[in-house]
Design a protein around this motif. Sequence first.
Motif, mmCIF file in Angstrom:
data_model
loop_
_atom_site.group_PDB
_atom_site.id
_atom_site.type_symbol
_atom_site.label_atom_id
_atom_site.label_comp_id
_atom_site.label_asym_id
_atom_site.label_seq_id
_atom_site.Cartn_x
_atom_site.Cartn_y
_atom_site.Cartn_z
ATOM 1 N N TYR A 57 0.836 -1.203 0.000
ATOM 2 C CA TYR A 57 0.000 0.000 0.000
ATOM 3 C C TYR A 57 0.866 1.245 0.000
ATOM 4 C CZ TYR A 57 1.212 0.416 4.943
ATOM 5 O OH TYR A 57 1.893 0.555 6.118
ATOM 6 N N ILE A 58 0.202 2.369 -0.228
ATOM 7 C CA ILE A 58 0.804 3.684 -0.070
ATOM 8 C C ILE A 58 -0.211 4.567 0.647
ATOM 9 C CG2 ILE A 58 0.073 4.487 -2.353
ATOM 10 C CD1 ILE A 58 2.745 6.060 -2.507
ATOM 11 N N ILE A 59 0.262 5.290 1.674
ATOM 12 C CA ILE A 59 -0.553 6.290 2.372
ATOM 13 C C ILE A 59 0.133 7.623 2.142
ATOM 14 C CG2 ILE A 59 -1.417 7.127 4.584
ATOM 15 C CD1 ILE A 59 -1.451 4.246 5.565
ATOM 16 N N LEU A 62 4.000 7.675 1.301
ATOM 17 C CA LEU A 62 4.800 6.643 1.953
ATOM 18 C C LEU A 62 4.384 5.251 1.483
ATOM 19 C CD1 LEU A 62 4.757 8.153 5.553
ATOM 20 C CD2 LEU A 62 6.588 8.314 3.855
ATOM 21 N N GLY A 63 5.168 4.682 0.565
ATOM 22 C CA GLY A 63 4.876 3.358 0.029
ATOM 23 C C GLY A 63 5.386 2.265 0.959
ATOM 24 N N ASN A 64 4.639 1.183 1.038
ATOM 25 C CA ASN A 64 5.012 0.057 1.888
ATOM 26 C C ASN A 64 4.703 -1.252 1.159
ATOM 27 O OD1 ASN A 64 5.801 -1.523 3.998
ATOM 28 N ND2 ASN A 64 3.986 -1.138 5.244
ATOM 29 N N PRO A 65 5.626 -1.732 0.308
ATOM 30 C CA PRO A 65 5.387 -3.005 -0.383
ATOM 31 C C PRO A 65 5.469 -4.178 0.586
ATOM 32 C CG PRO A 65 7.568 -2.152 -0.912
ATOM 33 C CD PRO A 65 6.887 -1.121 -0.064
ATOM 34 N N GLN A 66 4.717 -5.207 0.289
ATOM 35 C CA GLN A 66 4.714 -6.428 1.096
ATOM 36 C C GLN A 66 6.051 -7.148 0.914
ATOM 37 O OE1 GLN A 66 2.395 -6.782 3.126
ATOM 38 N NE2 GLN A 66 2.030 -8.905 3.600
ATOM 39 N N ASP A 67 6.627 -7.662 1.994
ATOM 40 C CA ASP A 67 7.868 -8.427 1.901
ATOM 41 C C ASP A 67 7.696 -9.596 0.937
ATOM 42 O OD1 ASP A 67 9.162 -6.815 3.713
ATOM 43 O OD2 ASP A 67 8.778 -8.116 5.431
ATOM 44 N N GLY A 68 8.650 -9.769 0.056
ATOM 45 C CA GLY A 68 8.632 -10.877 -0.881
ATOM 46 C C GLY A 68 7.773 -10.679 -2.111
ATOM 47 N N ALA A 69 7.102 -9.532 -2.229
ATOM 48 C CA ALA A 69 6.210 -9.298 -3.374
ATOM 49 C C ALA A 69 6.977 -8.876 -4.624
ATOM 50 C CB ALA A 69 5.153 -8.257 -3.028
ATOM 51 N N ASN A 70 8.235 -8.493 -4.498
ATOM 52 C CA ASN A 70 9.081 -8.099 -5.624
ATOM 53 C C ASN A 70 8.515 -6.887 -6.379
ATOM 54 O OD1 ASN A 70 11.542 -8.480 -6.927
ATOM 55 N ND2 ASN A 70 10.588 -9.625 -8.598
ATOM 56 N N VAL A 71 7.986 -5.933 -5.603
ATOM 57 C CA VAL A 71 7.423 -4.713 -6.174
ATOM 58 C C VAL A 71 7.934 -3.502 -5.407
ATOM 59 C CG1 VAL A 71 5.301 -5.887 -6.909
ATOM 60 C CG2 VAL A 71 5.347 -4.681 -4.717
ATOM 61 N N THR A 72 7.820 -2.334 -6.045
ATOM 62 C CA THR A 72 7.985 -1.065 -5.346
ATOM 63 C C THR A 72 6.711 -0.262 -5.557
ATOM 64 O OG1 THR A 72 9.040 -0.019 -7.261
ATOM 65 C CG2 THR A 72 10.496 -1.003 -5.621
ATOM 66 N N ILE A 73 6.403 0.592 -4.600
ATOM 67 C CA ILE A 73 5.226 1.455 -4.676
ATOM 68 C C ILE A 73 5.698 2.864 -4.345
ATOM 69 C CG2 ILE A 73 2.919 1.938 -3.776
ATOM 70 C CD1 ILE A 73 2.807 -1.044 -2.924
ATOM 71 N N ILE A 74 5.612 3.755 -5.336
ATOM 72 C CA ILE A 74 6.083 5.125 -5.143
ATOM 73 C C ILE A 74 5.026 6.104 -5.623
ATOM 74 C CG2 ILE A 74 8.530 4.499 -5.344
ATOM 75 C CD1 ILE A 74 8.416 5.711 -8.199
ATOM 76 N N GLY A 75 5.241 7.371 -5.297
ATOM 77 C CA GLY A 75 4.340 8.422 -5.748
ATOM 78 C C GLY A 75 3.559 8.995 -4.601
ATOM 79 N N ASN A 76 2.289 9.277 -4.880
ATOM 80 C CA ASN A 76 1.437 9.909 -3.895
ATOM 81 C C ASN A 76 0.005 9.431 -4.101
ATOM 82 O OD1 ASN A 76 -0.149 11.888 -2.430
ATOM 83 N ND2 ASN A 76 1.729 13.097 -2.328
ATOM 84 N N THR A 82 -0.134 10.920 -8.673
ATOM 85 C CA THR A 82 0.078 9.638 -9.350
ATOM 86 C C THR A 82 0.828 8.680 -8.436
ATOM 87 O OG1 THR A 82 0.149 10.725 -11.498
ATOM 88 C CG2 THR A 82 1.096 8.521 -11.366
ATOM 89 N N CYS A 83 0.352 7.459 -8.389
ATOM 90 C CA CYS A 83 1.000 6.378 -7.653
ATOM 91 C C CYS A 83 1.430 5.326 -8.681
ATOM 92 C CB CYS A 83 0.024 5.774 -6.653
ATOM 93 S SG CYS A 83 0.624 4.271 -5.851
#
Length: 117
Positions: A57-59, A62-76, A82-83
Amino acid sequence: ILIVARIIGRIRVYQNPADMYKEQGQTADITCSHSIDSYDRILWYKQIKGHLQYLGYIIGNLGNPQDGANVTIIGNANKDQTCTLTIKDLTLNSSAVYFYSLHNLVGSRIMVEPLRI
């Protein structure tokens, strides 16, 4: 590139692109935005073979990808921002439907149509 836009009254939510074709090892970027004042949380999901995987998720910004998901979450995640969900090092298991939901402080949510990779 196709843009998915859902309009509910005066509310707009976008996910871009609607479909994507990539090769193994590449990365995939999926962006989203919305026009709702009080919504500042975006949760990302992957659906494969009928099962949902929570990706993170992102709030605000502040992005918080799940451990092991192999993703990044950036933006707003705020209105008119844009997220971006980036799926790294694509494999055959990355082929799935990706989607997000918008949330506000009291837990209301809006689901957005999925993107197929």
